[in-house]
Design a protein around this motif. Structure first.
Motif, short mmCIF file in Angstrom:
data_model
loop_
_atom_site.label_atom_id
_atom_site.label_comp_id
_atom_site.label_asym_id
_atom_site.label_seq_id
_atom_site.Cartn_x
_atom_site.Cartn_y
_atom_site.Cartn_z
N GLU A 30 0.83 -1.21 0.00
CA GLU A 30 0.00 0.00 0.00
C GLU A 30 0.86 1.26 0.00
O GLU A 30 0.61 2.21 -0.75
CB GLU A 30 -0.92 -0.01 1.22
N THR A 33 2.71 1.52 -3.33
CA THR A 33 1.77 1.90 -4.38
C THR A 33 1.44 3.39 -4.29
O THR A 33 1.47 4.11 -5.29
CB THR A 33 0.48 1.07 -4.28
N GLU A 34 1.13 3.84 -3.09
CA GLU A 34 0.77 5.25 -2.91
C GLU A 34 1.92 6.17 -3.30
O GLU A 34 1.72 7.17 -4.00
CB GLU A 34 0.39 5.49 -1.44
N TYR A 108 -6.32 7.75 -10.44
CA TYR A 108 -5.21 7.10 -9.75
C TYR A 108 -5.67 6.23 -8.59
O TYR A 108 -4.84 5.58 -7.94
CB TYR A 108 -4.21 8.15 -9.27
N GLN A 110 -7.78 3.84 -9.25
CA GLN A 110 -8.05 2.58 -9.92
C GLN A 110 -6.86 1.63 -9.79
O GLN A 110 -5.76 2.04 -9.43
CB GLN A 110 -8.35 2.84 -11.40
N PRO A 111 -7.08 0.35 -10.10
CA PRO A 111 -5.96 -0.60 -10.07
C PRO A 111 -4.83 -0.16 -10.98
O PRO A 111 -5.07 0.50 -12.00
CB PRO A 111 -6.60 -1.90 -10.56
N VAL A 112 -3.62 -0.54 -10.61
CA VAL A 112 -2.44 -0.13 -11.38
C VAL A 112 -2.54 -0.57 -12.83
O VAL A 112 -2.14 0.16 -13.74
CB VAL A 112 -1.17 -0.70 -10.72
N LEU A 113 -3.09 -1.76 -13.08
CA LEU A 113 -3.21 -2.27 -14.43
C LEU A 113 -4.07 -1.35 -15.30
O LEU A 113 -3.77 -1.13 -16.48
CB LEU A 113 -3.79 -3.68 -14.42
N VAL A 114 -5.11 -0.80 -14.72
CA VAL A 114 -6.00 0.12 -15.46
C VAL A 114 -5.25 1.41 -15.80
O VAL A 114 -5.34 1.94 -16.91
CB VAL A 114 -7.26 0.43 -14.65
N GLN A 116 -2.07 1.71 -16.14
CA GLN A 116 -1.10 1.37 -17.17
C GLN A 116 -1.74 1.35 -18.56
O GLN A 116 -1.11 1.75 -19.54
CB GLN A 116 -0.47 0.01 -16.87
N ARG A 214 3.75 -3.29 -10.07
CA ARG A 214 3.31 -4.60 -10.56
C ARG A 214 4.27 -5.70 -10.13
O ARG A 214 3.87 -6.79 -9.74
CB ARG A 214 3.19 -4.57 -12.08
N GLU A 217 3.80 -6.35 -6.47
CA GLU A 217 2.58 -7.13 -6.22
C GLU A 217 2.79 -8.61 -6.52
O GLU A 217 2.20 -9.48 -5.87
CB GLU A 217 1.43 -6.61 -7.11
#
Length: 219
Positions: A30, A33-34, A108, A110-114, A116, A214, A217
């Motif tokens: 977390e 990611t932040e 921001y 949203q999930p990292v994949l989105v 990306q 990613r 994770e």
């Protein structure tokens, strides 16, 4: 009996430790990611500023060239040149607004994949579509010269010179597009370098930060 109790205690201890490790990993993820998402967001701010400036320049050029061709409706060379530069100016604005919307619409949370995927679309636009605005000057330099010549001297470019260079420009544009496409298909370093330069350091840096998340994770 004591052995069974000791085994149960050991099992519970391992389970408690696993829960703590999972909680710690979740917390680390977390925080990572932040931090990285905030940095990625900051890396894209120059894109916003740059495209806002481009949009402003495009709007100014649109007005200037519109006034030019409206003032030369009875002069074919000047009229066509003004219309072409007017169309290019509109495309300049459209490209800038497209990039602005792509950046602004990134959520921001949203999930990292989105995120990306949005950055992938932005990179595609910057490496495939936006460069066409510059490549168009294989041909558009002539209309621009005609507009400037007409405005400052009242003269026109000689017809033979105009059409000869239009033919050269069209051939040059087609050859450039074919060459880049061929290099990309071969995965040539030169094509990669051009695409990286067109994408911009901010976009590449943001993508790298999200790729770090990613990888974290997946660990």
């Amino acid at each position: 009996m004591n052995a069974e109790l000791e085994l149960d205690d050991l099992r519970r201890s391992w389970q408690a430790l696993e829960r703590k490790l999972e909680a710690q990993h979740a917390l680390n993820l977390e925080l990572a990611t932040e931090t990285r998402v905030d940095k990625a967001k900051a890396r894209l701010r120059p894109v916003l500023v740059g495209q806002a400036v481009q949009a402003a320049i495009g709007i100014a050029c649109t007005v200037i060239f519109a006034r030019f061709w409206l003032a030369h409706l009875d002069e074919p060379a000047a009229l066509v040149s003004g219309l072409l530069m007017h169309a290019w100016s509109v495309a300049l604005v459209v490209s800038a607004v497209t990039e602005l919307l792509l950046v602004v619409r990134i959520n921001y949370a949203q999930p990292v994949l989105v995120i990306q995927k949005y950055l992938g679309v932005l990179q595609y636009w910057r490496t495939r579509m936006a460069p066409l605005l510059g490549l168009a000057f294989w041909v558009l330099w002539l209309p621009l010269v005609e507009v400037l010549l007409k405005h400052f001297t009242g003269a026109d470019i000689a017809g033979w010179f105009l059409w000869a260079n239009v033919a050269v420009g069209v051939a040059g544009l087609a050859g450039t597009l074919w060459g880049f496409r061929h290099l990309r298909r071969r995965g040539h370093r030169f094509a990669d370098a051009i695409d990286a330069d067109n994408a911009g350091g901010g976009v590449r840096s943001a993508q790298a930060l999200l790729a770090d998340i990613r990888r974290f994770e997946a660990e």
